[in-house]
Write an enzyme that holds these catalytic residues in place. Structure first.
Site, PDB file in Angstrom:
ATOM      1  CB  SER A 298      46.323  76.864  34.309  1.00 48.06           C
ATOM      2  OG  SER A 298      45.695  76.916  33.052  1.00 48.06           O
TER       3      SER A 298
ATOM      4  CG  ASP B 281      44.774  68.887  32.803  1.00 50.56           C
ATOM      5  OD1 ASP B 281      43.995  69.242  31.897  1.00 50.56           O
ATOM      6  OD2 ASP B 281      45.601  69.657  33.333  1.00 50.56           O
TER       7      ASP B 281
ATOM      8  CG  HIS C 125      43.257  72.538  33.545  1.00 51.40           C
ATOM      9  ND1 HIS C 125      44.607  72.311  33.436  1.00 51.40           N
ATOM     10  CD2 HIS C 125      43.103  73.902  33.576  1.00 51.40           C
ATOM     11  CE1 HIS C 125      45.259  73.467  33.410  1.00 51.40           C
ATOM     12  NE2 HIS C 125      44.367  74.437  33.489  1.00 51.40           N
TER      13      HIS C 125
END
Length: 365
Positions: free
Chosen positions: A172, A315, A345
């Site tokens: 991320s 995701d 995610h």
């Protein structure tokens, strides 16, 4: 370099949150240090920024520091990658299953370094820090970009005597910084793992973040809870939420999924600072490895590290196509790797066994 380098021309964070409210979370001077160490220096800019970086380490460096691995956290993460809850660390290590004896990052072999990001609220310089005038930075904290955050981490690497990292890895926002490391200083990254991260933030990402920022600017603490609810919906998948909660109604008349979001909102408000959330979210909005480098493909062609790019099949924040773009442009990266998970995610934090296999492959000569 200069602050405001996201291209907005701003000299401040753009926040109107104001002073940090007492209910906000985060590490403050006087709190237990836990496992934290500090590097103190100055980040060049206009003006230069007095800099403290909180970081944690596992294992010991070898003679030439060639066994050093840099682990970079996501938006609301911190330097506490491994270990339990203890004074100074209100939450357990977020990748505890990857760092430790017999694990993919075994301290007997690797010198693992995890810094808290510039602009964060767990010991590194951020809105809670004291400005040169002796007052907290608050909403005056400079706008910083992902590139600025990496520039600060380069200073930490110099302090630690690490000429090049055996690996840089993150998911991320941590994946954004890992990718920026490999483009900014390719000679200092030998292996690279980018998880669930894009080469640049899209209009969809910025729009989602905008709703969170508006909530924070209306009400810092309550707004942080709202921001977390919005964000958490993008962190998990529709299929998982439907399977776990469906249309279940609790005794109080509320949907079970509402209580689930309330729980995660309350957890974040207790441990995170609203101002830091604004600073870091704006940095993510400005993320673009191709800025001033001829575009994304041209920038990614600079990467010389042995690279694995991985995404998550469920995701909806950074879909697999975003990682495929990176893998297609980084020399020798091969096809994007797919982490199979119903968790969306957040799978980069949950699917430890799959990520451990990727790490082992990356770190095996």
């Amino acid at each position: 370099m200069s602050f405001g380098s996201t291209g907005s021309g701003s000299t401040g964070s753009g926040s109107t949150v104001g002073e940090t409210p007492p209910a906000a979370g985060g590490w403050r001077e006087g709190d237990p240090n836990g496992r934290r160490r500090w590097f103190r220096g100055e980040l060049p800019g206009e003006p230069a920024l007095p800099l403290s970086i909180a970081y944690e380490t596992w294992g010991e460096p070898n003679a030439d520091r060639s066994n050093a691995v840099l682990v970079l956290h996501a938006l609301t993460g911190d330097s506490h990658v491994a270990g339990g809850v203890e004074p100074g660390h209100p939450t357990p290590g977020w990748w505890d299953g990857l760092v430790g004896p017999g694990r993919a990052l075994d301290p007997a072999e690797w010198f693992v370094v995890a810094p808290n990001v510039l602009g964060g609220c767990q010991g590194t310089t951020g809105p809670w820090s004291t400005a040169p005038d002796g007052e907290p930075w608050g909403p005056r904290f400079p706008r910083v970009s992902v590139r600025d955050q990496v520039a600060a981490e380069v200073l930490l690497a110099d302090h630690l005597g690490v000429a090049s990292w055996a690996a840089v890895l993150g998911g991320s926002m941590g994946g954004m910084r890992a990718l920026e490391w490999a483009v900014t200083a390719p000679e200092r990254v030998r292996n690279l793992l980018v998880l669930a991260a894009p080469a640049s933030s899209s209009a969809d990402n910025i729009a989602l973040a905008s709703a969170q920022l508006h909530a924070l600017r209306l009400d810092p603490v309550g707004g942080l809870g709202v921001a977390r609810r919005i964000a958490h919906l993008s962190y998990r998948s529709e299929a998982e939420l439907s399977a776990r909660f469906g249309r279940e109604v609790q005794a109080d008349g509320r949907y079970a999924v509402e209580s689930y979001l309330d729980h995660h909102a309350a957890k974040l408000v207790r441990r995170f600072d609203p101002e830091s959330y604004v600073v870091l979210t704006e940095a993510m909005n400005g993320h673009d490895v191709g800025r001033d480098r001829g575009g994304v493909r041209e920038a990614l062609s600079r990467v010389t590290a042995r690279t694995i790019v991985a995404g998550i099949d469920s995701d909806r924040l950074y879909p697999l196509a975003r990682q495929a773009e990176i893998a297609d442009a980084v020399p020798g990266a091969g096809d994007v790797r797919v982490v199979t998970s119903p968790y969306g995610h957040d799978a980069f934090l949950i699917e430890v066994d799959q990520i451990a296999k990727l790490l082992t492959e990356l770190l095996t000569p």
